[in-house]
Design an enzyme around this catalytic site. Structure first.
Site, PDB file in Angstrom:
ATOM      1  N   ASN A 188       0.795  -1.063   0.151  1.00 53.98           N
ATOM      2  CA  ASN A 188       0.140   0.149   0.072  1.00 53.98           C
ATOM      3  C   ASN A 188       1.112   1.229  -0.589  1.00 53.98           C
ATOM      4  OD1 ASN A 188      -1.666  -1.560   2.329  1.00 53.98           O
ATOM      5  ND2 ASN A 188      -2.780  -1.197   0.035  1.00 53.98           N
TER       6      ASN A 188
ATOM      7  N   HIS B 185      -4.102  -4.425   8.486  1.00 54.16           N
ATOM      8  CA  HIS B 185      -3.164  -3.050   8.994  1.00 54.16           C
ATOM      9  C   HIS B 185      -4.029  -3.198  10.733  1.00 54.16           C
ATOM     10  CE1 HIS B 185      -3.241  -0.882   4.863  1.00 54.16           C
ATOM     11  NE2 HIS B 185      -2.832  -1.995   4.781  1.00 54.16           N
TER      12      HIS B 185
ATOM     13  N   HIS C 149      -2.725  -5.938  -4.354  1.00 51.92           N
ATOM     14  CA  HIS C 149      -2.881  -4.439  -4.889  1.00 51.92           C
ATOM     15  C   HIS C 149      -1.680  -4.588  -5.940  1.00 51.92           C
ATOM     16  CE1 HIS C 149      -6.635  -2.788  -3.842  1.00 51.92           C
ATOM     17  NE2 HIS C 149      -5.885  -2.984  -2.667  1.00 51.92           N
TER      18      HIS C 149
END
Length: 270
Positions: free
Chosen positions: A40, A180, A68
């Site tokens: 991220n 997270h 991602h």
């Protein structure tokens, strides 16, 4: 081998914390290897080539990605140019790069692999257990390699814990990423594998999982969208896991949660 794994780097705050703090931690904790999840780093959406370069310059030996992985288009080329960047091993079969590699760490061999879970994830990926089993059978711990670290990138705590037990005694470290938030379960499993369900992020914790809190709160309270999510930009906490292993067996001898800087309570190896 003294290994530091750092969880998802979140935006500019996370990148700055890596740049500012990691060089000192390598020295102070006498680290042999540092693995960083860069999933991220680019405003919460993937990692670009320049940001990967900065993580390596700060002291990372390996950078893992996640769901991602290719949000930043130049990563399609960067991952082929730099073997130190790993994408999930069970990603699309046509994806560039690799999901597992062996790295030379001062004459010792460290195998790093990343795999995506499937429970609650937005897309369906291949079974994560079969490719990890294949890798572990091909590289017996303490024989062909001195240490093995597996980054289990997924939502469900149950799926991460299952992977930990699946690999117990066959890997040095299984550590979760993606959610997270650092979990308080750093441990050495009965077979000798260090484990933590989620390492947490390297980001600003005055946030909603790394995003500036105004827009997420609006959406939760009203159900309506107004603005884009933006990464929170105050001082970040580096979160991760420290593990020391026995070169003869590859198993963990010490494990400690890592929280450095920012607002969270501080923690690290003694």
């Amino acid at each position: 081998m003294r290994i530091l794994f750092l969880g998802d780097v979140m935006g500019r705050a996370g990148r700055s914390a890596i740049t500012d703090r990691l060089p000192g931690l390598r020295t102070d904790w006498q680290l042999d290897a540092v693995i960083v999840n860069g999933e991220n780093a680019s405003s919460g959406r993937g990692l670009n080539a320049g940001q990967a370069k900065a993580l390596f310059e700060a002291g990372a030996d390996v950078v893992t990605l996640g769901d991602h992985a290719f949000d930043q288009k130049d990563m399609m080329q960067a991952i082929q140019a730099d073997a130190r960047i790993l994408r999930p091993i069970n990603y699309a079969k046509t994806a560039p790069g690799a999901g597992a590699r062996i790295f030379d760490i001062g004459g010792r061999k460290l195998l790093v692999a990343q795999v995506l879970g499937r429970v609650f994830m937005s897309r369906q990926y291949d079974d994560p257990f079969h490719p990890i089993d294949t890798i572990l059978k091909a590289h017996p711990l303490g024989r062909s390699v001195q240490a093995i670290l597996i980054d289990m990138h997924c939502e469900a705590t149950s799926e991460k814990m299952a992977m930990g037990h699946f690999c117990d005694g066959r890997a040095s470290v299984v550590v979760g990423t993606h959610t997270h938030v650092p979990t308080a379960d750093a441990t050495i499993l009965p077979g000798g594998t260090a484990y933590q369900t989620d390492a947490g992020m390297c980001g600003d914790y005055v946030s909603v999982i790394g995003m500036e809190k105004t827009e997420p709160l609006r959406r939760f309270v009203t159900g309506m969208t107004k603005d884009r999510f933006e990464p929170a930009a105050q001082e970040a906490t580096l979160c991760g896991l420290f593990v020391e292993t026995d070169d003869a067996t590859g198993l963990a001898t010490q494990v400690a949660q890592v929280r450095v800087g920012g607002r969270l309570s501080q923690s690290g190896p003694t």
